[in-house]
Design a protein around this motif. Structure first.
Motif, PDB file in Angstrom:
ATOM      1  N   PRO A   1      39.478  41.398  49.249  1.00  0.00           N
ATOM      2  CA  PRO A   1      38.629  40.266  48.363  1.00  0.00           C
ATOM      3  C   PRO A   1      38.210  40.763  47.016  1.00  0.00           C
ATOM      4  O   PRO A   1      37.645  39.984  46.584  1.00  0.00           O
ATOM      5  CB  PRO A   1      37.936  39.857  49.570  1.00  0.00           C
ATOM      6  N   GLY A   2      38.003  42.093  46.654  1.00  0.00           N
ATOM      7  CA  GLY A   2      37.057  42.560  45.650  1.00  0.00           C
ATOM      8  C   GLY A   2      35.734  42.885  46.336  1.00  0.00           C
ATOM      9  O   GLY A   2      35.624  42.717  47.504  1.00  0.00           O
ATOM     10  N   TYR A   3      34.851  43.260  45.577  1.00  0.00           N
ATOM     11  CA  TYR A   3      33.586  43.631  45.889  1.00  0.00           C
ATOM     12  C   TYR A   3      32.795  42.408  45.647  1.00  0.00           C
ATOM     13  O   TYR A   3      32.124  41.909  44.573  1.00  0.00           O
ATOM     14  CB  TYR A   3      33.077  44.954  44.902  1.00  0.00           C
TER      15      TYR A   3
ATOM     16  N   ILE B   1      33.043  34.558  52.278  1.00  0.00           N
ATOM     17  CA  ILE B   1      34.469  34.282  51.789  1.00  0.00           C
ATOM     18  C   ILE B   1      35.343  33.425  52.812  1.00  0.00           C
ATOM     19  O   ILE B   1      36.069  32.514  52.340  1.00  0.00           O
ATOM     20  CB  ILE B   1      35.394  35.709  52.054  1.00  0.00           C
ATOM     21  N   GLY B   2      34.782  33.425  54.044  1.00  0.00           N
ATOM     22  CA  GLY B   2      35.391  32.549  55.039  1.00  0.00           C
ATOM     23  C   GLY B   2      35.280  31.095  54.749  1.00  0.00           C
ATOM     24  O   GLY B   2      36.097  30.223  54.591  1.00  0.00           O
TER      25      GLY B   2
ATOM     26  N   VAL C   1      42.632  41.230  45.413  1.00  0.00           N
ATOM     27  CA  VAL C   1      42.179  40.131  44.909  1.00  0.00           C
ATOM     28  C   VAL C   1      42.842  39.625  43.395  1.00  0.00           C
ATOM     29  O   VAL C   1      43.289  38.323  43.150  1.00  0.00           O
ATOM     30  CB  VAL C   1      41.138  39.673  45.012  1.00  0.00           C
ATOM     31  N   ASN C   2      42.920  40.686  42.689  1.00  0.00           N
ATOM     32  CA  ASN C   2      43.160  40.236  41.142  1.00  0.00           C
ATOM     33  C   ASN C   2      44.886  40.429  40.986  1.00  0.00           C
ATOM     34  O   ASN C   2      45.261  40.456  39.800  1.00  0.00           O
ATOM     35  CB  ASN C   2      42.595  41.380  40.367  1.00  0.00           C
TER      36      ASN C   2
ATOM     37  N   SER D   1      36.425  35.115  44.753  1.00  0.00           N
ATOM     38  CA  SER D   1      37.233  35.709  45.684  1.00  0.00           C
ATOM     39  C   SER D   1      38.515  34.942  46.463  1.00  0.00           C
ATOM     40  O   SER D   1      39.466  35.110  46.351  1.00  0.00           O
ATOM     41  CB  SER D   1      36.417  36.474  46.293  1.00  0.00           C
ATOM     42  N   ALA D   2      37.917  33.952  47.024  1.00  0.00           N
ATOM     43  CA  ALA D   2      38.621  32.723  47.606  1.00  0.00           C
ATOM     44  C   ALA D   2      39.774  32.398  46.591  1.00  0.00           C
ATOM     45  O   ALA D   2      40.927  32.113  47.327  1.00  0.00           O
ATOM     46  CB  ALA D   2      37.670  31.688  48.195  1.00  0.00           C
TER      47      ALA D   2
END
Length: 228
Positions: free
Chosen positions: A180-182, A15-16, A221-222, A199-200
């Motif tokens: 961030p979600g799964y 994600i980063g 995240v949603n 996610s990002a």
């Protein structure tokens, strides 16, 4: 966000990395902090990579930030700080490993406080901080049990983020707790419901939308607000 100075802590993978990539492609000036870089991160435009950045060592972070000489004529530098770094160790009631739990608390709960504290002198008035947490840290949302160290450390991070939002509000700094979600990353063994790219994108949208009025709140995240 565009034409902003943004720090991403834990920028070398998952994600980063996707946050760094997408934010840099939007015309922002990114500082990518990580333990060690890689060819993909080094290839990004408008990204300054800072290696050997250890989030559990406050004095070391402070020293590295000073060495970057970020202030310009007394002006604060960063518009946004996103702290992504975290670890996951699986456990159950029958397999509690004390050292694993303590390590997760150190990296997932304590390190983000140290990171925010190190960066605060360089944050602009009106800036935003995104702390990547997890809905697994929600007490109300826990319906499956287990994962003691990860759940507890993320709950502790959520509490820390709430306290930071109170302590930094008079500096006009917004603190957001972000799930961030799964996500399909190395941390999850590439199991998950969404990609790091998806996610990002969602995390950036939340950071764009939320204001100081919503500081100290917990978001999926949603776009759904999560229960504590």
């Amino acid at each position: 966000m565009n034409n902003s100075n943004i720090a991403v802590v834990g920028a070398n993978r998952g994600i980063g990395f996707e946050l760094t990539k997408q934010l840099s492609e939007s015309g922002n000036n990114i500082f990518a902090f990580c333990r060690s870089s890689n060819s993909k991160l080094n290839a990004l435009d408008k990204v300054t990579v800072v290696e050997d950045f250890e989030v559990t060592e406050f004095i070391r972070m402070v020293t590295q930030l000073k060495n970057l000489d970020l202030e310009n004529d007394g002006q604060r530098f960063f518009d946004v700080l996103i702290h992504v770094s975290g670890i996951l160790r699986s456990d159950s009631l029958d397999e509690i490993v004390e050292d694993d739990i303590l390590e997760q608390f150190k990296v997932n709960a304590l390190a983000p406080i140290l990171s925010v504290n190190a960066f605060t002198p360089y944050m602009k008035e009106g800036s935003k901080v995104g702390l990547i947490t997890s809905r697994m840290g929600s007490v109300d949302d826990n319906t499956s049990g287990g994962m003691y160290g990860y759940r507890m450390s993320k709950s502790a991070l959520n509490m820390a983020g709430k306290s930071l939002s109170i302590d930094l509000k008079d500096q006009d700094i917004t603190i957001l707790l972000l799930h961030p979600g799964y996500v399909k990353t190395d941390m999850t063994g590439n199991q998950g419901q969404i990609t790091a790219k998806e996610s990002a994108k969602g995390l950036i949208q939340i950071l764009n939308e939320k204001t100081l009025e919503e500081t100290g709140t917990f978001w999926h995240v949603n776009g759904e607000q999560l229960p504590w």
